[in-house]
Motif scaffolding. Sequence first.
Motif, mmCIF file in Angstrom:
data_model
loop_
_atom_site.group_PDB
_atom_site.id
_atom_site.type_symbol
_atom_site.label_atom_id
_atom_site.label_comp_id
_atom_site.label_asym_id
_atom_site.label_seq_id
_atom_site.Cartn_x
_atom_site.Cartn_y
_atom_site.Cartn_z
ATOM 1 N N GLN A 56 0.867 -1.167 0.000
ATOM 2 C CA GLN A 56 0.000 0.000 0.000
ATOM 3 C C GLN A 56 0.906 1.220 0.000
ATOM 4 N N LEU A 57 0.639 2.107 -0.950
ATOM 5 C CA LEU A 57 1.523 3.261 -1.063
ATOM 6 C C LEU A 57 0.758 4.564 -0.988
ATOM 7 N N ASP A 58 1.463 5.582 -0.506
ATOM 8 C CA ASP A 58 0.982 6.952 -0.516
ATOM 9 C C ASP A 58 1.678 7.637 -1.674
ATOM 10 N N TYR A 59 0.889 8.316 -2.517
ATOM 11 C CA TYR A 59 1.482 8.977 -3.672
ATOM 12 C C TYR A 59 0.836 10.333 -3.905
ATOM 13 N N ASP A 60 1.595 11.192 -4.555
ATOM 14 C CA ASP A 60 1.133 12.525 -4.902
ATOM 15 C C ASP A 60 0.635 12.491 -6.343
ATOM 16 N N PRO A 61 -0.684 12.588 -6.566
ATOM 17 C CA PRO A 61 -1.216 12.502 -7.933
ATOM 18 C C PRO A 61 -0.791 13.670 -8.826
ATOM 19 N N ASN A 62 -0.211 14.709 -8.250
ATOM 20 C CA ASN A 62 0.320 15.809 -9.052
ATOM 21 C C ASN A 62 1.696 15.473 -9.623
ATOM 22 N N VAL A 63 2.320 14.412 -9.091
ATOM 23 C CA VAL A 63 3.642 13.993 -9.549
ATOM 24 C C VAL A 63 3.549 12.700 -10.366
ATOM 25 N N ILE A 64 2.755 11.754 -9.881
ATOM 26 C CA ILE A 64 2.557 10.473 -10.578
ATOM 27 C C ILE A 64 1.079 10.119 -10.509
ATOM 28 N N SER A 65 0.515 9.798 -11.646
ATOM 29 C CA SER A 65 -0.924 9.511 -11.701
ATOM 30 C C SER A 65 -1.202 8.052 -11.349
ATOM 31 N N TYR A 66 -2.460 7.776 -11.047
ATOM 32 C CA TYR A 66 -2.861 6.398 -10.786
ATOM 33 C C TYR A 66 -2.658 5.543 -12.036
ATOM 34 N N ASP A 67 -2.929 6.108 -13.213
ATOM 35 C CA ASP A 67 -2.675 5.381 -14.461
ATOM 36 C C ASP A 67 -1.200 5.003 -14.604
ATOM 37 N N GLU A 68 -0.304 5.894 -14.207
ATOM 38 C CA GLU A 68 1.127 5.584 -14.265
ATOM 39 C C GLU A 68 1.481 4.475 -13.277
ATOM 40 N N LEU A 69 0.849 4.490 -12.107
ATOM 41 C CA LEU A 69 1.070 3.416 -11.134
ATOM 42 C C LEU A 69 0.557 2.087 -11.683
ATOM 43 N N LEU A 70 -0.588 2.133 -12.364
ATOM 44 C CA LEU A 70 -1.111 0.914 -12.994
ATOM 45 C C LEU A 70 -0.157 0.393 -14.062
ATOM 46 N N GLU A 71 0.445 1.292 -14.823
ATOM 47 C CA GLU A 71 1.415 0.890 -15.834
ATOM 48 C C GLU A 71 2.585 0.138 -15.182
ATOM 49 N N VAL A 72 3.107 0.689 -14.104
ATOM 50 C CA VAL A 72 4.202 0.021 -13.380
ATOM 51 C C VAL A 72 3.726 -1.331 -12.866
ATOM 52 N N LEU A 107 -10.475 3.122 -13.602
ATOM 53 C CA LEU A 107 -9.190 3.174 -14.297
ATOM 54 C C LEU A 107 -8.543 1.790 -14.394
ATOM 55 N N ALA A 108 -8.599 1.012 -13.315
ATOM 56 C CA ALA A 108 -8.012 -0.334 -13.310
ATOM 57 C C ALA A 108 -8.737 -1.245 -14.298
ATOM 58 N N GLU A 109 -10.059 -1.186 -14.309
ATOM 59 C CA GLU A 109 -10.832 -2.021 -15.237
ATOM 60 C C GLU A 109 -10.564 -1.616 -16.687
ATOM 61 N N LYS A 114 -7.971 -2.771 -21.858
ATOM 62 C CA LYS A 114 -7.064 -2.355 -22.938
ATOM 63 C C LYS A 114 -5.965 -3.411 -23.140
ATOM 64 N N LEU A 115 -5.409 -3.915 -22.055
ATOM 65 C CA LEU A 115 -4.378 -4.948 -22.161
ATOM 66 C C LEU A 115 -4.933 -6.248 -22.731
ATOM 67 N N ASP A 116 -6.126 -6.635 -22.280
ATOM 68 C CA ASP A 116 -6.764 -7.844 -22.803
ATOM 69 C C ASP A 116 -6.967 -7.741 -24.312
ATOM 70 N N THR A 127 -5.920 -10.860 -13.296
ATOM 71 C CA THR A 127 -5.811 -9.891 -12.200
ATOM 72 C C THR A 127 -7.169 -9.626 -11.577
ATOM 73 N N GLU A 128 -7.222 -9.779 -10.275
ATOM 74 C CA GLU A 128 -8.425 -9.475 -9.504
ATOM 75 C C GLU A 128 -8.496 -7.959 -9.310
ATOM 76 N N ILE A 129 -9.673 -7.385 -9.485
ATOM 77 C CA ILE A 129 -9.899 -5.968 -9.186
ATOM 78 C C ILE A 129 -11.026 -5.915 -8.168
ATOM 79 N N SER A 130 -10.670 -5.580 -6.929
ATOM 80 C CA SER A 130 -11.620 -5.618 -5.815
ATOM 81 C C SER A 130 -11.476 -4.376 -4.950
ATOM 82 N N SER A 131 -12.561 -4.043 -4.310
ATOM 83 C CA SER A 131 -12.543 -2.946 -3.344
ATOM 84 C C SER A 131 -11.679 -3.347 -2.148
ATOM 85 N N LEU A 132 -10.876 -2.407 -1.667
ATOM 86 C CA LEU A 132 -10.074 -2.691 -0.475
ATOM 87 C C LEU A 132 -10.991 -2.664 0.735
ATOM 88 N N ASP A 133 -11.054 -3.765 1.426
ATOM 89 C CA ASP A 133 -11.849 -3.842 2.644
ATOM 90 C C ASP A 133 -10.976 -3.404 3.815
#
Length: 175
Positions: A56-72, A107-109, A114-116, A127-133
């Motif tokens: 679980q990471l803390d990130y600044d969306p003004n520096v790195i977007s969630y889409d960029e994190l998904l790419e990684v 965004l994850a879906e 797109k990859l599929d 890859t499972e895409i689930s809400s974090l409980d």
Amino acid sequence: MEKATFGSGCFWCTEAMFQRLKGVSQVKSGYAGGHTQNPTYKEICTGKTGHAEVIQLDYDPNVISYDELLEVFWKTHDPTTLNRQGNDVGSQYRSAVFYHTENQKKLAEAYKKKLDESDIWTDAIVTEISSLDIFYPAEIEHEDYYNQNSSQPYCAFVVTPKVEKFKKIFADKLS
């Protein structure tokens, strides 16, 4: 700051990569997606708790977007192997995105779709895409594991090659 939670095999590997990204301020190893309260590493390793090893990471969306994190996330593991990454086998090593918001889910879906559709892999993405409980932090000895134990055999033979490849592919995103 926003949070993101990913499971892509051993959390030592995943932590070692994501903590090197610009815009990521903290990465914690832990467990998510299971049914046992306050699981331990020993319990997780049995595969009986239902949890995945995650970061679980803390990130600044003004520096790195969630889409960029998904790419990684998708470029640093094999999202087509069910309950396995390399020699690490079991449901605790499954590929998973645990979203925190509906936008992260969307965004994850979309990224997965797109990859599929791209036919990059011959096998389907599992890859499972689930809400974090609940996110359970791992025991303290798992924090910053690779940086503290890079000469340990698993780190030297498994984690180091992944980190080196990651650094080449994502050189423009490194802190």
